[in-house]
Design an enzyme around this catalytic site. Structure first.
Site, PDB file in Angstrom:
ATOM      1  N   ASP A   1      -7.259   4.261  -4.693  1.00  0.00           N
ATOM      2  CA  ASP A   1      -7.745   4.192  -3.455  1.00  0.00           C
ATOM      3  C   ASP A   1      -8.297   5.383  -3.065  1.00  0.00           C
ATOM      4  OD1 ASP A   1      -7.996   2.344  -1.014  1.00  0.00           O
ATOM      5  OD2 ASP A   1      -7.144   4.007   0.233  1.00  0.00           O
TER       6      ASP A   1
ATOM      7  N   LYS B   1       0.948  -0.945  -0.083  1.00  0.00           N
ATOM      8  CA  LYS B   1       0.069   0.137   0.055  1.00  0.00           C
ATOM      9  C   LYS B   1       0.921   1.184   0.146  1.00  0.00           C
ATOM     10  CE  LYS B   1      -4.296   1.194   0.253  1.00  0.00           C
ATOM     11  NZ  LYS B   1      -5.528   0.326  -0.158  1.00  0.00           N
TER      12      LYS B   1
END
Ligand code: NDP
Length: 445
Positions: free
Chosen positions: A166, A126
């Protein structure tokens, strides 16, 4: 057993001080997986969980950029490469002022299990920055994305690490980042997913997380002889995940009645229909306005500063952010007759809220299972890029459905407790086993 979990958590907290979201995500997995490891000592001997909670690599960097006034701005960029046991690192980029090391480590950790569940060969990562795209001009967003990618490009690649969108990273940001990567490397490869259709993107990728979440809930409801038809659904968020959750709910004759953003939520008892959803998409993706404008346009109620969990519903789809459902919200949902929760967001329910859902034995889908559709189709975007082919909308949608059914089956296999399916244990253990076995096969990595 709880002593073992507490000892393990004490070690994690000592090694990662001041990272509450990371501790929360690890604890949830440890509670499911440590009892399983006890019965399978090979994982204990190889210290798999201890290794999985230590990222393979953490990259933090300066992101300087010029705003429209010509003033220098400085943000911090991150990439957490958590695990490459079963494939190249893969996971989104979050652009939001709240971004910090703890939040990105929790998201990267969750991503490892989620990607494992998809059945596709993807490791977990991430990244992101505390940059806030809200209120910035397109040019400012472009300059930030170019600066961010100038450093990130050194650490990613189509066989190394493939980032995606995201919160705060949509089609516009992916475009600017892809353009910069291409200039720096002089190569056109599938280094990012969520790309535009004309330049390597996959059909159904924008829809995948929301659609996939609804498909997963559909599978859960089937276990109780129920369907989504006619069900009142509350949805939080109004971004990518929320929009396509609502679209699929409308297609399946359910009735979505709420949407939210960081300022508040709207409640439309008549239901959000196709035409109203089109308004929301234009409002959020093009005009970049606030959800309150929906209430003004369609004459319904707006609740400032709140999440929609007080509204009576059959199924709830938290699709905004982490820890948006607290214990009191969970109790209200259960009391109001909610029978299922489909988490579109990552870790939207606090541990206390999850306990309420499990105690009430309602159908509770943790995000790492129910929102895995997005990364699954990102995986298929990577396959299409490698083959230099693109599949049709129906082909990809069918694959998405099959992947969500298979994730549901894995959860049932590892999560069955008598008649009740504990999807938390199911997702954590199923996700763990594949990664753990790969780590044992690959030696001390
Ligand atoms: P978007 O940026 O498109 O939308 C996020 C939505 O949530 C916006 O409506 C935003 O409101 C709201 N929101 C964000 N932060 C907060 C906050 N702190 N409090 C209240 N509301 C907030 O993001 P996505 O739809 O892509 O992501 C939503 C969730 O889904 C995240 O948890 C993400 O990690 C998860 N997810 C996303 C995937 C994807 O494919 N996009 C895949 C899997 C999970 P505002 O506009 O006011 O900021």
């Amino acid at each position: 057993m709880s002593k073992k979990i507490e000892e393990f958590m004490a070690m994690v907290i000592e090694r990662n001080p001041g990272e509450p979201e990371f501790h929360q995500a690890v604890r949830e997995v440890a509670e499911s997986v440590i009892p399983f490891i006890e019965k399978n000592p090979k994982y204990q001997k190889a210290k798999i969980l201890e290794r999985m909670t230590e990222p393979e690599r953490v990259i933090m960097f300066r992101v300087p950029w010029l705003d429209d006034k010509g003033e220098v701005q400085i943000n911090r960029g991150y990439r957490i490469q958590m695990s490459s046991a079963i494939g190249p690192y893969k996971g989104g980029i979050r652009l939001h002022p709240s971004v910090n090391l703890s939040i990105l480590k929790f998201l990267a950790f969750e991503q490892v299990f989620k990607n494992s569940l998809t059945t596709l060969p993807m490791g977990g990562a991430k990244g992101g920055s505390n940059f806030d795209p809200k209120g910035k001009s397109d040019n400012e967003v472009m300059r930030f994305c170019q600066s961010f990618m100038t450093e990130l490009a050194k650490h990613i690649g189509s066989d190394t690490d493939v980032p995606a969108g995201d919160i705060g990273t949509g089609a516009r940001e992916i475009g600017y980042m892809f353009g910069q990567y291409k200039r720096l490397r002089n190569e056109f490869t599938g280094v990012l997913t969520g790309k535009g259709l004309g330049w390597g993107g996959s059909l159904i990728r924008p829809e995948a997380t929301g659609y996939g979440c609804v498909y997963f809930v559909q599978e859960m409801l089937k276990t109780r002889g129920e369907s989504l038809k006619g069900k009142i659904c509350t949805v939080s968020g109004s971004g990518n995940v929320a929009q396509y959750t609502v679209e699929k709910l409308i297609q399946l004759d359910a009735k979505p009645v709420t949407l939210s953003d960081s300022n508040g939520f709207i409640y439309d008892p008549k239901g959000v229909d196709e035409q109203k959803l089109e308004f929301v998409m234009e409002l959020k993706n093009v005009k970049r306005g606030r959800i309150k404008e929906y209430a003004d346009e369609f004459k319904c109620k707006y609740f400032e500063g709140k999440f929609p969990w007080e509204i009576k519903c059959d199924v709830a789809f938290p699709s905004a952010t982490q820890n948006e459902i607290h214990e009191a919200d969970a109790k209200k949902l259960v009391k109001n007759g909610c029978i299922a929760i489909g988490e579109g967001a990552n870790m939207p329910s606090t541990p206390e809220a999850v306990e309420v859902f499990l105690d009430a034995k309602i159908l509770y889908a943790p995000g790492k299972a129910s929102n895995a559709g997005g990364v699954a189709i990102s995986g298929l975007e990577m396959s299409q890029n490698s083959q230099r082919l693109s599949w049709t909308r129906d082909e990809v949608d069918e694959k998405l459905l099959q992947i969500m059914i298979s994730i549901h089956e894995s959860c049932v296999k590892y999560g069955k407790e008598g008649k009740y399916i504990n999807y938390v244990n199911g997702a954590n253990i199923a996700g763990f086993v594949k990664v753990a076995n790969a780590m044992i096969d690959q030696g001390l990595v």
